[in-house]
Design an enzyme around this catalytic site. Structure first.
Site, PDB file in Angstrom:
ATOM      1  N   HIS A   5      18.620  19.958  48.808  1.00  0.00           N
ATOM      2  CA  HIS A   5      17.717  19.086  49.566  1.00  0.00           C
ATOM      3  C   HIS A   5      17.395  17.781  48.826  1.00  0.00           C
ATOM      4  O   HIS A   5      17.358  17.743  47.593  1.00  0.00           O
ATOM      5  CB  HIS A   5      16.418  19.869  49.809  1.00  0.00           C
ATOM      6  CG  HIS A   5      15.478  19.250  50.777  1.00  0.00           C
ATOM      7  ND1 HIS A   5      14.402  18.487  50.380  1.00  0.00           N
ATOM      8  CD2 HIS A   5      15.426  19.287  52.130  1.00  0.00           C
ATOM      9  CE1 HIS A   5      13.727  18.089  51.448  1.00  0.00           C
ATOM     10  NE2 HIS A   5      14.327  18.572  52.525  1.00  0.00           N
ATOM     11  N   HIS A  61      13.543  27.614  53.408  1.00  0.00           N
ATOM     12  CA  HIS A  61      13.918  28.123  54.734  1.00  0.00           C
ATOM     13  C   HIS A  61      13.899  29.638  54.819  1.00  0.00           C
ATOM     14  O   HIS A  61      14.123  30.192  55.890  1.00  0.00           O
ATOM     15  CB  HIS A  61      15.300  27.597  55.130  1.00  0.00           C
ATOM     16  CG  HIS A  61      15.340  26.116  55.186  1.00  0.00           C
ATOM     17  ND1 HIS A  61      14.748  25.403  56.200  1.00  0.00           N
ATOM     18  CD2 HIS A  61      15.830  25.212  54.325  1.00  0.00           C
ATOM     19  CE1 HIS A  61      14.892  24.116  55.966  1.00  0.00           C
ATOM     20  NE2 HIS A  61      15.550  23.968  54.835  1.00  0.00           N
ATOM     21  N   LYS A  88       6.885  25.373  56.766  1.00  0.00           N
ATOM     22  CA  LYS A  88       7.898  25.809  57.738  1.00  0.00           C
ATOM     23  C   LYS A  88       7.418  27.103  58.393  1.00  0.00           C
ATOM     24  O   LYS A  88       6.511  27.070  59.211  1.00  0.00           O
ATOM     25  CB  LYS A  88       9.244  25.887  57.036  1.00  0.00           C
ATOM     26  CG  LYS A  88       9.710  24.457  56.709  1.00  0.00           C
ATOM     27  CD  LYS A  88      10.954  24.340  55.900  1.00  0.00           C
ATOM     28  CE  LYS A  88      11.362  22.875  55.837  1.00  0.00           C
ATOM     29  NZ  LYS A  88      11.774  22.428  54.518  1.00  0.00           N
ATOM     30  N   GLU A 104      19.560  26.291  46.725  1.00  0.00           N
ATOM     31  CA  GLU A 104      18.674  26.804  47.772  1.00  0.00           C
ATOM     32  C   GLU A 104      19.148  28.216  48.105  1.00  0.00           C
ATOM     33  O   GLU A 104      20.295  28.557  47.824  1.00  0.00           O
ATOM     34  CB  GLU A 104      18.754  25.914  49.021  1.00  0.00           C
ATOM     35  CG  GLU A 104      18.200  24.536  48.751  1.00  0.00           C
ATOM     36  CD  GLU A 104      18.377  23.556  49.923  1.00  0.00           C
ATOM     37  OE1 GLU A 104      18.475  23.998  51.080  1.00  0.00           O
ATOM     38  OE2 GLU A 104      18.420  22.358  49.650  1.00  0.00           O
ATOM     39  N   ASP A 148      15.290  27.254  45.591  1.00  0.00           N
ATOM     40  CA  ASP A 148      14.417  26.725  46.647  1.00  0.00           C
ATOM     41  C   ASP A 148      14.547  27.629  47.882  1.00  0.00           C
ATOM     42  O   ASP A 148      15.614  27.696  48.493  1.00  0.00           O
ATOM     43  CB  ASP A 148      14.846  25.284  46.964  1.00  0.00           C
ATOM     44  CG  ASP A 148      13.940  24.616  47.990  1.00  0.00           C
ATOM     45  OD1 ASP A 148      13.258  25.325  48.753  1.00  0.00           O
ATOM     46  OD2 ASP A 148      13.934  23.371  48.051  1.00  0.00           O
ATOM     47  N   SER A 176      19.524  24.026  54.192  1.00  0.00           N
ATOM     48  CA  SER A 176      18.864  23.330  55.300  1.00  0.00           C
ATOM     49  C   SER A 176      19.786  22.956  56.448  1.00  0.00           C
ATOM     50  O   SER A 176      19.386  23.005  57.600  1.00  0.00           O
ATOM     51  CB  SER A 176      18.267  22.005  54.833  1.00  0.00           C
ATOM     52  OG  SER A 176      17.528  22.124  53.684  1.00  0.00           O
ATOM     53  N   ASN A 236      10.632  23.582  62.257  1.00  0.00           N
ATOM     54  CA  ASN A 236      10.882  24.635  61.270  1.00  0.00           C
ATOM     55  C   ASN A 236       9.847  25.745  61.408  1.00  0.00           C
ATOM     56  O   ASN A 236       9.583  26.474  60.461  1.00  0.00           O
ATOM     57  CB  ASN A 236      10.829  24.056  59.857  1.00  0.00           C
ATOM     58  CG  ASN A 236      11.874  22.982  59.658  1.00  0.00           C
ATOM     59  OD1 ASN A 236      13.035  23.167  60.016  1.00  0.00           O
ATOM     60  ND2 ASN A 236      11.475  21.851  59.115  1.00  0.00           N
TER      61      ASN A 236
HETATM   62  C1  LIG Z   1      11.510  21.127  53.846  1.00  0.00           C
HETATM   63  C2  LIG Z   1      12.142  21.301  52.511  1.00  0.00           C
HETATM   64  C3  LIG Z   1      11.519  20.853  51.365  1.00  0.00           C
HETATM   65  C4  LIG Z   1      10.299  19.994  51.407  1.00  0.00           C
HETATM   66  O1  LIG Z   1       9.176  20.736  51.648  1.00  0.00           O
HETATM   67  P1  LIG Z   1       7.898  19.984  52.261  1.00  0.00           P
HETATM   68  O2  LIG Z   1       6.799  20.940  52.066  1.00  0.00           O
HETATM   69  O3  LIG Z   1       8.222  19.718  53.680  1.00  0.00           O
HETATM   70  O4  LIG Z   1       7.726  18.716  51.470  1.00  0.00           O
HETATM   71  C5  LIG Z   1      12.083  21.184  50.158  1.00  0.00           C
HETATM   72  N1  LIG Z   1      13.235  21.872  50.077  1.00  0.00           N
HETATM   73  C6  LIG Z   1      13.891  22.272  51.175  1.00  0.00           C
HETATM   74  C7  LIG Z   1      15.162  23.036  51.038  1.00  0.00           C
HETATM   75  C8  LIG Z   1      13.373  21.972  52.420  1.00  0.00           C
HETATM   76  O5  LIG Z   1      14.032  22.337  53.514  1.00  0.00           O
END
Ligand SMILES: *Cc1c(COP(=O)(O)O)cnc(C)c1O
Length: 387
Positions: A131, A208, A239, A175, A205, A179, A43
């Protein structure tokens, strides 16, 4: 013991057994058994995680007298180093928001915020594809939860209208870039919906999208001018930001409420100060990385043009582009063929994605050159025509 072993056998039989891969990332590449492959599974969207110039510049700011590799306690005790305040101030300033609160990871953020802010008079309306960390947060909360069909806003609007009078608060959880499908939610539409109901809160969220979208790289809410309408804007540093940790942009009252109630913030050791310093260093660089973001967007368009038509209605609009293959065995086989051709791609299988939609998940990296992408597209077309 038998039960565990037989469950593993079943997973293996269905092509769904997971293993910890032995490999060694090196810049844009990844070395396994002496073979170097283009890494299209990380990522590291901006290609910063192994950027020697950035690492050297950061290391020069460190001093053994003052730098700390551990905080050795919770933020509520002695772990709240000044680096936290600096990072949170900077994030709030960038977003033009009242406050930011930093967490150890996106998993901590998503598994902790919803349980803290909801009760049995709350309703959570969550997109079907959110997620796993959000799903776990929902599981820990006392609220009722309904999952609406992916990006189906007619259903969501109906659910809000039907339930508006029956709950004290309603949380819409989604989101910005998803993802696994690489598609996006319609933020202006969600904001319009939220504005019709004083008791509706928006939880977004941007894991990404942080670093990747918007003029400053703050995410899709920045890009679409709706930051001020998101009640909980979650971003992560693991990421595109090539670090570790996460944050929420929220009101100052909400920040103080979370500090007092959110268990994954209270009952865990704070992030190492050196990690917070690196995050702040990178965040300040990312604001000026428009060129990288443009290149990533441009190679994304090319790969989507090749793959979107093959994916049976799953339409990516981002730098995350699935290649949907159906059964897990087929995804495993195609992943191996691509690895053999020098592209490190991994099968994504149930339960991460719905049954029958096993896929490869291509996550592009701004360091990929146009000729890397030429070769990727040619190879994918070759494989597709042989399936
Ligand atoms: C990667 C991810 C997370 C988790 O984040 P980390 O910092 O890796 O624990 C949460 N939400 C989404 C949509 C993700 O892709």
């Amino acid at each position: 013991m038998d039960r565990y072993a037989s469950q593993l056998e079943t997973l293996a039989h269905n092509g769904n057994l997971r293993r910890l891969p032995e490999m060694e990332p090196q810049g844009l590449y990844l070395v396994r058994d002496g073979v170097s492959m283009l890494n299209l599974s990380s990522n590291d969207y901006l290609g910063l995680a192994d950027n020697v110039a950035l690492k050297s510049e950061f290391l020069q700011t460190l001093n053994p007298q003052t730098c700390r590799f551990s905080s050795t306690s919770s933020r509520l005790l002695t772990g709240n180093y000044p680096a936290y305040t600096r990072l949170e101030k900077r994030l709030a300033q960038l977003y033009g928001a009242e406050s930011a609160l930093v967490f150890n990871s996106g998993y901590h953020a998503n598994s902790g915020i919803l349980p803290a802010v909801t009760n049995n008079r709350s309703l959570i309306l969550a997109d079907k594809l959110v997620h796993a960390s959000i799903v776990d947060g929902i599981g820990l909360s006392k609220a009722r939860c309904i999952r609406y069909r992916h990006n189906n806003y007619e259903q969501l609007e109906r659910l809000v209208a039907e339930n508006a009078d029956q709950y004290e608060r309603i949380f819409i959880v989604t989101e910005s870039i998803f993802s696994m499908d690489g598609d996006e939610s319609d933020l202006p539409r969600l904001v319009t919906l939220k504005r019709q109901y004083p008791q509706v809160y928006l939880y977004l969220d941007e894991a990404h999208a942080f670093g990747v979208r918007g003029e400053l790289g703050l995410g899709c809410a920045e890009e679409q001018g709706v930051v001020g309408d998101i009640d909980f804007l979650v971003g992560t540093f693991g990421k595109a930001a090539a670090s570790m940790g996460a944050f929420v942009i929220c009101s100052e009252t909400m920040k103080q409420y979370l500090v007092n109630t959110m268990r994954p913030l209270i009952f865990t050791t704070a992030l190492p100060p050196v990690n917070l310093e690196w995050t702040l260093f990178i965040v300040n660089k990312i604001c000026n990385m428009q060129k990288r973001r443009e290149h990533l967007a441009q190679i994304g368009r090319r790969v989507r043009e090749a793959l979107n038509p093959l994916n049976g209605g799953i339409v990516s609009s981002s730098h995350i582009i699935p290649y949907v293959l159906g059964e897990s065995e087929r995804a495993v086989e195609v992943a191996l063929r691509l690895q053999h051709e020098g592209f490190y791609l991994l099968p994504v299988r149930p339960p991460t994605v719905p049954r029958g939609t096993s896929r490869l998940r291509i996550s592009l990296n701004a360091e990929c050159s146009d000729s890397d992408i030429d070769r990727l597209i040619t190879t994918l077309q070759h494989i597709q025509s042989s399936l």
